[in-house]
Design a protein around this motif. Structure first.
Motif, PDB file in Angstrom:
ATOM      1  N   MET A 100       0.841  -1.178   0.000  1.00  0.00           N
ATOM      2  CA  MET A 100       0.000   0.000   0.000  1.00  0.00           C
ATOM      3  C   MET A 100       0.886   1.241   0.000  1.00  0.00           C
ATOM      4  O   MET A 100       1.906   1.296   0.671  1.00  0.00           O
ATOM      5  CB  MET A 100      -0.889  -0.003   1.238  1.00  0.00           C
ATOM      6  N   ILE A 101       0.452   2.249  -0.756  1.00  0.00           N
ATOM      7  CA  ILE A 101       1.134   3.543  -0.756  1.00  0.00           C
ATOM      8  C   ILE A 101       0.560   4.362   0.391  1.00  0.00           C
ATOM      9  O   ILE A 101      -0.652   4.462   0.538  1.00  0.00           O
ATOM     10  CB  ILE A 101       0.896   4.315  -2.064  1.00  0.00           C
ATOM     11  N   ARG A 102       1.445   4.928   1.188  1.00  0.00           N
ATOM     12  CA  ARG A 102       1.022   5.779   2.295  1.00  0.00           C
ATOM     13  C   ARG A 102       1.501   7.196   2.022  1.00  0.00           C
ATOM     14  O   ARG A 102       2.695   7.428   1.807  1.00  0.00           O
ATOM     15  CB  ARG A 102       1.617   5.258   3.598  1.00  0.00           C
ATOM     16  N   VAL A 103       0.568   8.135   2.026  1.00  0.00           N
ATOM     17  CA  VAL A 103       0.895   9.550   1.869  1.00  0.00           C
ATOM     18  C   VAL A 103       0.508  10.248   3.161  1.00  0.00           C
ATOM     19  O   VAL A 103      -0.622  10.130   3.620  1.00  0.00           O
ATOM     20  CB  VAL A 103       0.131  10.186   0.685  1.00  0.00           C
ATOM     21  N   VAL A 104       1.468  10.943   3.751  1.00  0.00           N
ATOM     22  CA  VAL A 104       1.229  11.710   4.972  1.00  0.00           C
ATOM     23  C   VAL A 104       1.369  13.186   4.615  1.00  0.00           C
ATOM     24  O   VAL A 104       2.388  13.596   4.064  1.00  0.00           O
ATOM     25  CB  VAL A 104       2.239  11.343   6.087  1.00  0.00           C
ATOM     26  N   ILE A 105       0.335  13.949   4.923  1.00  0.00           N
ATOM     27  CA  ILE A 105       0.380  15.393   4.715  1.00  0.00           C
ATOM     28  C   ILE A 105       0.406  16.053   6.086  1.00  0.00           C
ATOM     29  O   ILE A 105      -0.435  15.770   6.938  1.00  0.00           O
ATOM     30  CB  ILE A 105      -0.819  15.886   3.881  1.00  0.00           C
ATOM     31  N   CYS A 106       1.399  16.915   6.297  1.00  0.00           N
ATOM     32  CA  CYS A 106       1.597  17.577   7.588  1.00  0.00           C
ATOM     33  C   CYS A 106       0.996  18.979   7.574  1.00  0.00           C
ATOM     34  O   CYS A 106       1.208  19.736   6.623  1.00  0.00           O
ATOM     35  CB  CYS A 106       3.081  17.686   7.903  1.00  0.00           C
ATOM     36  N   TYR A 107       0.292  19.272   8.633  1.00  0.00           N
ATOM     37  CA  TYR A 107      -0.290  20.600   8.843  1.00  0.00           C
ATOM     38  C   TYR A 107       0.274  21.207  10.113  1.00  0.00           C
ATOM     39  O   TYR A 107       0.514  20.507  11.088  1.00  0.00           O
ATOM     40  CB  TYR A 107      -1.806  20.499   9.028  1.00  0.00           C
ATOM     41  N   GLU A 108       0.458  22.524  10.090  1.00  0.00           N
ATOM     42  CA  GLU A 108       0.649  23.335  11.293  1.00  0.00           C
ATOM     43  C   GLU A 108      -0.470  24.355  11.262  1.00  0.00           C
ATOM     44  O   GLU A 108      -0.520  25.184  10.348  1.00  0.00           O
ATOM     45  CB  GLU A 108       2.005  24.047  11.282  1.00  0.00           C
ATOM     46  N   GLY A 109      -1.380  24.238  12.201  1.00  0.00           N
ATOM     47  CA  GLY A 109      -2.561  25.096  12.150  1.00  0.00           C
ATOM     48  C   GLY A 109      -3.340  24.793  10.891  1.00  0.00           C
ATOM     49  O   GLY A 109      -3.630  23.642  10.589  1.00  0.00           O
ATOM     50  N   GLU A 110      -3.635  25.828  10.118  1.00  0.00           N
ATOM     51  CA  GLU A 110      -4.412  25.643   8.890  1.00  0.00           C
ATOM     52  C   GLU A 110      -3.544  25.446   7.643  1.00  0.00           C
ATOM     53  O   GLU A 110      -4.070  25.282   6.540  1.00  0.00           O
ATOM     54  CB  GLU A 110      -5.341  26.840   8.688  1.00  0.00           C
ATOM     55  N   TYR A 111      -2.225  25.440   7.816  1.00  0.00           N
ATOM     56  CA  TYR A 111      -1.319  25.397   6.668  1.00  0.00           C
ATOM     57  C   TYR A 111      -0.642  24.041   6.496  1.00  0.00           C
ATOM     58  O   TYR A 111      -0.163  23.452   7.467  1.00  0.00           O
ATOM     59  CB  TYR A 111      -0.224  26.474   6.801  1.00  0.00           C
ATOM     60  N   ILE A 112      -0.575  23.595   5.254  1.00  0.00           N
ATOM     61  CA  ILE A 112       0.204  22.397   4.932  1.00  0.00           C
ATOM     62  C   ILE A 112       1.674  22.792   4.969  1.00  0.00           C
ATOM     63  O   ILE A 112       2.071  23.785   4.357  1.00  0.00           O
ATOM     64  CB  ILE A 112      -0.167  21.850   3.541  1.00  0.00           C
ATOM     65  N   THR A 113       2.477  22.009   5.693  1.00  0.00           N
ATOM     66  CA  THR A 113       3.899  22.337   5.832  1.00  0.00           C
ATOM     67  C   THR A 113       4.806  21.319   5.143  1.00  0.00           C
ATOM     68  O   THR A 113       5.998  21.544   5.042  1.00  0.00           O
ATOM     69  CB  THR A 113       4.292  22.417   7.313  1.00  0.00           C
ATOM     70  N   GLY A 114       4.245  20.219   4.687  1.00  0.00           N
ATOM     71  CA  GLY A 114       5.052  19.226   4.002  1.00  0.00           C
ATOM     72  C   GLY A 114       4.271  17.949   3.769  1.00  0.00           C
ATOM     73  O   GLY A 114       3.106  17.840   4.156  1.00  0.00           O
ATOM     74  N   PHE A 115       4.938  16.995   3.131  1.00  0.00           N
ATOM     75  CA  PHE A 115       4.317  15.698   2.894  1.00  0.00           C
ATOM     76  C   PHE A 115       5.381  14.628   2.697  1.00  0.00           C
ATOM     77  O   PHE A 115       6.552  14.925   2.441  1.00  0.00           O
ATOM     78  CB  PHE A 115       3.355  15.739   1.702  1.00  0.00           C
ATOM     79  N   MET A 116       4.931  13.386   2.811  1.00  0.00           N
ATOM     80  CA  MET A 116       5.814  12.230   2.668  1.00  0.00           C
ATOM     81  C   MET A 116       5.047  11.142   1.916  1.00  0.00           C
ATOM     82  O   MET A 116       3.850  10.946   2.161  1.00  0.00           O
ATOM     83  CB  MET A 116       6.204  11.737   4.055  1.00  0.00           C
ATOM     84  N   VAL A 117       5.722  10.447   1.029  1.00  0.00           N
ATOM     85  CA  VAL A 117       5.135   9.331   0.289  1.00  0.00           C
ATOM     86  C   VAL A 117       6.033   8.116   0.495  1.00  0.00           C
ATOM     87  O   VAL A 117       7.247   8.205   0.293  1.00  0.00           O
ATOM     88  CB  VAL A 117       5.043   9.642  -1.222  1.00  0.00           C
ATOM     89  N   LYS A 118       5.431   6.998   0.905  1.00  0.00           N
ATOM     90  CA  LYS A 118       6.190   5.767   1.154  1.00  0.00           C
ATOM     91  C   LYS A 118       5.401   4.576   0.631  1.00  0.00           C
ATOM     92  O   LYS A 118       4.185   4.593   0.625  1.00  0.00           O
ATOM     93  CB  LYS A 118       6.413   5.555   2.655  1.00  0.00           C
ATOM     94  N   GLY A 119       6.136   3.555   0.251  1.00  0.00           N
ATOM     95  CA  GLY A 119       5.514   2.280  -0.058  1.00  0.00           C
ATOM     96  C   GLY A 119       5.220   2.056  -1.523  1.00  0.00           C
ATOM     97  O   GLY A 119       5.530   2.876  -2.386  1.00  0.00           O
ATOM     98  N   HIS A 120       4.609   0.909  -1.768  1.00  0.00           N
ATOM     99  CA  HIS A 120       4.250   0.477  -3.110  1.00  0.00           C
ATOM    100  C   HIS A 120       2.825  -0.045  -3.057  1.00  0.00           C
ATOM    101  O   HIS A 120       2.444  -0.740  -2.120  1.00  0.00           O
ATOM    102  CB  HIS A 120       5.213  -0.621  -3.577  1.00  0.00           C
ATOM    103  N   ALA A 121       2.034   0.283  -4.049  1.00  0.00           N
ATOM    104  CA  ALA A 121       0.618  -0.098  -4.042  1.00  0.00           C
ATOM    105  C   ALA A 121       0.424  -1.609  -4.040  1.00  0.00           C
ATOM    106  O   ALA A 121      -0.494  -2.122  -3.431  1.00  0.00           O
ATOM    107  CB  ALA A 121      -0.102   0.520  -5.236  1.00  0.00           C
ATOM    108  N   GLY A 122       1.285  -2.324  -4.742  1.00  0.00           N
ATOM    109  CA  GLY A 122       1.145  -3.777  -4.796  1.00  0.00           C
ATOM    110  C   GLY A 122       0.133  -4.258  -5.818  1.00  0.00           C
ATOM    111  O   GLY A 122      -0.205  -5.436  -5.858  1.00  0.00           O
TER     112      GLY A 122
END
Length: 109
Positions: free
Chosen positions: A1-23
């Motif tokens: 499974m592909i995992r995408v993490v989107i990081c917020y500080e308050g109301e703003y997106i501050t970054g993201f991360m993508v890991k894994g393979h869908a399979g």
């Protein structure tokens, strides 16, 4: 499974991360991986092209991490949020349609 993490500080997106393979298929032939890669890499390219202050990022073994600088000015912050919220909408849509292959996590970072 592909995992995408989107990081917020308050109301703003501050970054993201993508890991894994869908399979779904072998690497290089997986349409879900290709879709997520296209969305997230295009977001990174947009940030690199349109922001005066560039984000930090790393790509390693197919994983992608992107972090905005801590103090963006108003114009850069607005541009970043438009790009990243559009990315979030695309990933969210893929997750809704293909829950077995894509997981989106929203975190307070």
């Amino acid at each position: 499974m592909i995992r995408v993490v989107i990081c917020y500080e308050g109301e703003y997106i501050t970054g993201f991360m993508v890991k894994g393979h869908a399979g779904y298929a072998d690497p290089g032939y997986d349409i879900y991986c290709a879709g997520i890669s296209a969305i997230t890499q295009t977001a990174l390219l947009g940030l690199l092209k349109h922001l005066k202050t560039k984000p930090d990022y790393s790509i390693s073994k197919g994983d992608l991490k992107v972090k905005l600088p801590r103090h963006l000015d108003g114009e850069d912050l607005n541009k970043a949020q438009i790009i990243l919220s559009t990315m979030e909408a695309g990933i969210s849509s893929l997750e809704e349609a293909y829950k077995d292959y894509v997981r989106l996590e929203i975190r307070r970072c």
